[in-house]
Structure formats: C-alpha cells, structure tokens
Design a protein around this motif. Structure first.
Motif, PDB file in Angstrom:
ATOM      1  N   HIS A  53      56.105  31.185  63.396  1.00 54.47           N
ATOM      2  CA  HIS A  53      56.602  31.246  62.031  1.00 54.47           C
ATOM      3  C   HIS A  53      55.428  30.917  61.116  1.00 54.47           C
ATOM      4  O   HIS A  53      54.716  29.930  61.332  1.00 54.47           O
ATOM      5  N   PRO A  54      55.181  31.727  60.064  1.00 50.80           N
ATOM      6  CA  PRO A  54      53.946  31.576  59.289  1.00 50.80           C
ATOM      7  C   PRO A  54      53.776  30.217  58.614  1.00 50.80           C
ATOM      8  O   PRO A  54      52.647  29.745  58.453  1.00 50.80           O
ATOM      9  N   LYS A  55      54.861  29.555  58.219  1.00 54.71           N
ATOM     10  CA  LYS A  55      54.733  28.257  57.550  1.00 54.71           C
ATOM     11  C   LYS A  55      54.982  27.092  58.500  1.00 54.71           C
ATOM     12  O   LYS A  55      54.271  26.097  58.489  1.00 54.71           O
ATOM     13  N   LYS A  56      55.994  27.217  59.330  1.00 49.15           N
ATOM     14  CA  LYS A  56      56.397  26.078  60.165  1.00 49.15           C
ATOM     15  C   LYS A  56      55.575  25.940  61.446  1.00 49.15           C
ATOM     16  O   LYS A  56      55.605  24.899  62.081  1.00 49.15           O
ATOM     17  N   ARG A  57      54.868  26.998  61.845  1.00 46.19           N
ATOM     18  CA  ARG A  57      54.106  26.984  63.100  1.00 46.19           C
ATOM     19  C   ARG A  57      55.025  26.701  64.297  1.00 46.19           C
ATOM     20  O   ARG A  57      54.678  25.950  65.204  1.00 46.19           O
ATOM     21  N   THR A  58      56.203  27.289  64.243  1.00 45.83           N
ATOM     22  CA  THR A  58      57.176  27.129  65.323  1.00 45.83           C
ATOM     23  C   THR A  58      57.410  28.467  66.008  1.00 45.83           C
ATOM     24  O   THR A  58      57.033  29.522  65.495  1.00 45.83           O
ATOM     25  N   VAL A  59      58.066  28.394  67.166  1.00 47.71           N
ATOM     26  CA  VAL A  59      58.443  29.609  67.885  1.00 47.71           C
ATOM     27  C   VAL A  59      59.717  29.299  68.667  1.00 47.71           C
ATOM     28  O   VAL A  59      59.984  28.141  69.005  1.00 47.71           O
ATOM     29  N   GLY A  60      60.508  30.326  68.915  1.00 48.91           N
ATOM     30  CA  GLY A  60      61.704  30.150  69.731  1.00 48.91           C
ATOM     31  C   GLY A  60      61.358  30.264  71.206  1.00 48.91           C
ATOM     32  O   GLY A  60      60.463  31.020  71.589  1.00 48.91           O
ATOM     33  N   VAL A  61      62.060  29.506  72.045  1.00 44.21           N
ATOM     34  CA  VAL A  61      61.886  29.604  73.498  1.00 44.21           C
ATOM     35  C   VAL A  61      63.254  29.569  74.158  1.00 44.21           C
ATOM     36  O   VAL A  61      64.185  28.939  73.651  1.00 44.21           O
ATOM     37  N   ARG A  62      63.376  30.265  75.289  1.00 39.88           N
ATOM     38  CA  ARG A  62      64.610  30.178  76.059  1.00 39.88           C
ATOM     39  C   ARG A  62      64.353  30.474  77.528  1.00 39.88           C
ATOM     40  O   ARG A  62      63.350  31.116  77.876  1.00 39.88           O
ATOM     41  N   ILE A  63      65.226  29.951  78.375  1.00 39.08           N
ATOM     42  CA  ILE A  63      65.166  30.182  79.815  1.00 39.08           C
ATOM     43  C   ILE A  63      66.474  30.862  80.195  1.00 39.08           C
ATOM     44  O   ILE A  63      67.543  30.249  80.116  1.00 39.08           O
ATOM     45  N   PRO A  64      66.428  32.137  80.572  1.00 35.66           N
ATOM     46  CA  PRO A  64      67.659  32.896  80.781  1.00 35.66           C
ATOM     47  C   PRO A  64      68.321  32.613  82.127  1.00 35.66           C
ATOM     48  O   PRO A  64      67.674  32.189  83.081  1.00 35.66           O
ATOM     49  N   ARG A 115      64.862  15.859  77.763  1.00 31.36           N
ATOM     50  CA  ARG A 115      66.044  15.622  78.607  1.00 31.36           C
ATOM     51  C   ARG A 115      67.188  16.560  78.255  1.00 31.36           C
ATOM     52  O   ARG A 115      67.844  17.141  79.119  1.00 31.36           O
ATOM     53  N   ALA A 116      67.426  16.727  76.950  1.00 32.97           N
ATOM     54  CA  ALA A 116      68.558  17.554  76.508  1.00 32.97           C
ATOM     55  C   ALA A 116      68.322  19.032  76.813  1.00 32.97           C
ATOM     56  O   ALA A 116      69.232  19.741  77.254  1.00 32.97           O
ATOM     57  N   ILE A 117      67.104  19.515  76.591  1.00 35.51           N
ATOM     58  CA  ILE A 117      66.802  20.928  76.834  1.00 35.51           C
ATOM     59  C   ILE A 117      66.828  21.217  78.334  1.00 35.51           C
ATOM     60  O   ILE A 117      67.360  22.246  78.770  1.00 35.51           O
ATOM     61  N   LYS A 118      66.295  20.298  79.126  1.00 30.61           N
ATOM     62  CA  LYS A 118      66.290  20.504  80.579  1.00 30.61           C
ATOM     63  C   LYS A 118      67.718  20.581  81.115  1.00 30.61           C
ATOM     64  O   LYS A 118      68.025  21.391  81.993  1.00 30.61           O
ATOM     65  N   ALA A 119      68.614  19.769  80.551  1.00 27.19           N
ATOM     66  CA  ALA A 119      70.004  19.768  81.000  1.00 27.19           C
ATOM     67  C   ALA A 119      70.739  21.051  80.599  1.00 27.19           C
ATOM     68  O   ALA A 119      71.706  21.450  81.247  1.00 27.19           O
ATOM     69  N   ALA A 120      70.271  21.707  79.536  1.00 26.21           N
ATOM     70  CA  ALA A 120      70.968  22.887  79.005  1.00 26.21           C
ATOM     71  C   ALA A 120      70.399  24.207  79.526  1.00 26.21           C
ATOM     72  O   ALA A 120      70.927  25.270  79.197  1.00 26.21           O
ATOM     73  N   THR A 121      69.346  24.146  80.316  1.00 26.01           N
ATOM     74  CA  THR A 121      68.709  25.381  80.778  1.00 26.01           C
ATOM     75  C   THR A 121      68.696  25.440  82.300  1.00 26.01           C
ATOM     76  O   THR A 121      68.685  24.398  82.962  1.00 26.01           O
ATOM     77  N   PRO A 122      68.708  26.652  82.901  1.00 29.19           N
ATOM     78  CA  PRO A 122      68.788  27.944  82.197  1.00 29.19           C
ATOM     79  C   PRO A 122      70.180  28.165  81.612  1.00 29.19           C
ATOM     80  O   PRO A 122      71.164  27.643  82.128  1.00 29.19           O
ATOM     81  N   LEU A 145      55.707  39.005  86.188  1.00 22.96           N
ATOM     82  CA  LEU A 145      54.769  39.118  85.060  1.00 22.96           C
ATOM     83  C   LEU A 145      53.854  37.902  84.989  1.00 22.96           C
ATOM     84  O   LEU A 145      52.669  38.020  84.653  1.00 22.96           O
ATOM     85  N   GLY A 146      54.407  36.709  85.272  1.00 31.48           N
ATOM     86  CA  GLY A 146      53.591  35.499  85.281  1.00 31.48           C
ATOM     87  C   GLY A 146      53.341  34.891  83.914  1.00 31.48           C
ATOM     88  O   GLY A 146      52.522  33.973  83.770  1.00 31.48           O
ATOM     89  N   GLU A 147      54.039  35.380  82.902  1.00 33.41           N
ATOM     90  CA  GLU A 147      53.933  34.818  81.550  1.00 33.41           C
ATOM     91  C   GLU A 147      55.228  35.146  80.812  1.00 33.41           C
ATOM     92  O   GLU A 147      56.010  35.989  81.267  1.00 33.41           O
ATOM     93  N   PHE A 168      60.388  34.808  66.382  1.00 32.95           N
ATOM     94  CA  PHE A 168      60.350  35.436  67.699  1.00 32.95           C
ATOM     95  C   PHE A 168      60.695  34.406  68.771  1.00 32.95           C
ATOM     96  O   PHE A 168      60.568  33.202  68.566  1.00 32.95           O
ATOM     97  N   THR A 169      61.134  34.911  69.915  1.00 29.70           N
ATOM     98  CA  THR A 169      61.467  34.051  71.043  1.00 29.70           C
ATOM     99  C   THR A 169      60.579  34.397  72.231  1.00 29.70           C
ATOM    100  O   THR A 169      60.316  35.572  72.493  1.00 29.70           O
ATOM    101  N   LEU A 170      60.127  33.373  72.921  1.00 31.45           N
ATOM    102  CA  LEU A 170      59.412  33.566  74.184  1.00 31.45           C
ATOM    103  C   LEU A 170      60.407  33.344  75.313  1.00 31.45           C
ATOM    104  O   LEU A 170      60.954  32.254  75.472  1.00 31.45           O
ATOM    105  N   MET A 171      60.663  34.392  76.085  1.00 29.91           N
ATOM    106  CA  MET A 171      61.559  34.303  77.232  1.00 29.91           C
ATOM    107  C   MET A 171      60.756  33.723  78.384  1.00 29.91           C
ATOM    108  O   MET A 171      59.792  34.348  78.857  1.00 29.91           O
ATOM    109  N   CYS A 172      61.103  32.510  78.831  1.00 34.01           N
ATOM    110  CA  CYS A 172      60.310  31.792  79.835  1.00 34.01           C
ATOM    111  C   CYS A 172      61.040  31.724  81.167  1.00 34.01           C
ATOM    112  O   CYS A 172      62.271  31.666  81.214  1.00 34.01           O
ATOM    113  N   LYS A 173      60.282  31.684  82.254  1.00 27.65           N
ATOM    114  CA  LYS A 173      60.917  31.701  83.584  1.00 27.65           C
ATOM    115  C   LYS A 173      61.456  30.331  83.973  1.00 27.65           C
ATOM    116  O   LYS A 173      62.430  30.229  84.724  1.00 27.65           O
TER     117      LYS A 173
END
Length: 207
Positions: free
Chosen positions: A113-124, A87-94, A136-138, A65-70
């Motif tokens: 993710h049940p094994k990796k304990r990871t999640v997707g995130v993105r800033i649109p 640094r790399a993620i900040k330069a690529a977002t939004p 929404l505030g979240e 799953f992905t969390l769409m973040c503001k």
C-alpha cells in the motif's frame, strides 16, 4: 487466447500443476480457484502482472494486494508479525482469512500500500493452491477475481475463459468453488480491526 487446464480438486495432477507453475515463472497472469472464489495470480517478480490485475479489475494504486502463502513460515518472511498477532493468526490458518500487516523488505515496494507500507497475506485451505505454492517456492501475488460492476468473486472457470480469454494467459478449472470471500483483518496497528466479514469467524479478533 488463454490456456484452459482442468485439474483435480483433491488430487492435483503433478504434470498439470507444473504447467501452471511454469506459466507463472514465464510471467503469465492466471485465473485460478481458491477456497473463496476465483483469483487473479502472478509471480511476485512479474512487474506487468500487478498492472494487468489493476486494469482488469479497474482498481487504483491503493488496492491492497494479497500474497498467497503456503505456510506460516513463508508468511513470516514477507510481513512483520508481533507475538500477540502471531498466536491468533497461527490458530486461524490455513483458512478463509486475509491479514493486512506491515510488509518486510522482501515485498517489492510496488506491491505495498503506497502510504501504509502494508500488504495482505493469507494461507489457503485448498489442495490445488497448496500444490502450486509448494512447487513455485514463493507466494503468488493475488487479487480476488471480482470484475467491474460485480459484487462477488467468479466461481466458474469456463465463464472466466469466455469473458477474459484475451486478458489472462491461463484459466484453471478445479471442481466446485465457493464465492464467499475471506474475512479481512487489518493488524497493521497494535490491535486487529475487522475490515470485512466473510467466510472466516471474526469473533476471535473482536474480543
């Protein structure tokens, strides 16, 4: 039957944005346009929302799953980002990127993710989505609206209304939508791995 809301793509009407946000807070499942096709969305605390998304898309529990973040500060509450990645993620977002990162304790376990304990995130980079997130505030729990047997995200709100009228609660229309997916970068380990090449230039993550 799903409610159908037509919202201006560049100057979203506050009254209509509020209607969508109130629906999310009431545990509605929405179909909404993003900068990379339509997505299914629910609020993080909506326990049924996750299961409804999996049923509609016919996916199993290993789906990322992905969390769409503001913004970046909100993203940092839900995933661990080291200095190199920061640094790399900040330069690529939004922009049209999804990053898979280790989840913090703020993320409900059922969304990791049940094994990796990871999640997707993105800033649109999308005026309507940013307006929804601001009010929404979240983050919005999100999954690209690719239906079983299809290979691309849906792009037409009225088609989604016809096909998913009885399985989603709100369909949002908002101008022209591109179907090109995000580029997916897995940064759950020390170095980034390009999982999917999409709309975002991945060359900066392959050096």
């Amino acid at each position: 039957m799903a409610r159908y809301l037509d919202i201006h793509p560049d100057n979203p009407q506050p009254r209509l944005v509020t209607q969508v946000v109130e629906a999310l807070r009431d545990d509605a499942l929405i179909a909404y346009p993003t900068d990379s096709g339509y997505a299914l969305g629910a609020r993080l605390g909506n326990r049924d929302g996750r299961d409804r998304i999996l049923r509609i898309r016919e996916l199993d529990d290993r789906h990322h799953f992905t969390l769409m973040c503001k913004d970046f500060s909100q993203l940092g509450q839900f995933v661990h980002v080291d200095n190199h990645a920061f640094r790399a993620i900040k330069a690529a977002t939004p922009g049209p990127y999804t990053f898979i990162l280790p989840a913090t304790g703020e993320v409900p376990k059922r969304l990791m993710h049940p094994k990796k304990r990871t999640v997707g995130v993105r800033i649109p980079d999308h005026a309507l989505v940013c307006a929804l997130l601001e009010e929404l505030g979240e983050p919005i729990l999100t999954s690209t609206l690719i239906l079983p047997g299809e290979t691309e995200a849906r792009t037409m709100g009225w088609e989604i209304k016809e096909d998913l009228d009885h399985v989603v609660d709100v369909v949002v229309e908002s101008g022209e939508v591109t179907a090109e997916p995000t580029s997916v970068i897995d940064w759950s380990e020390a170095e980034p791995v390009v999982v999917r090449r999409g709309a975002g230039d991945v060359s900066r993550f392959e050096e």
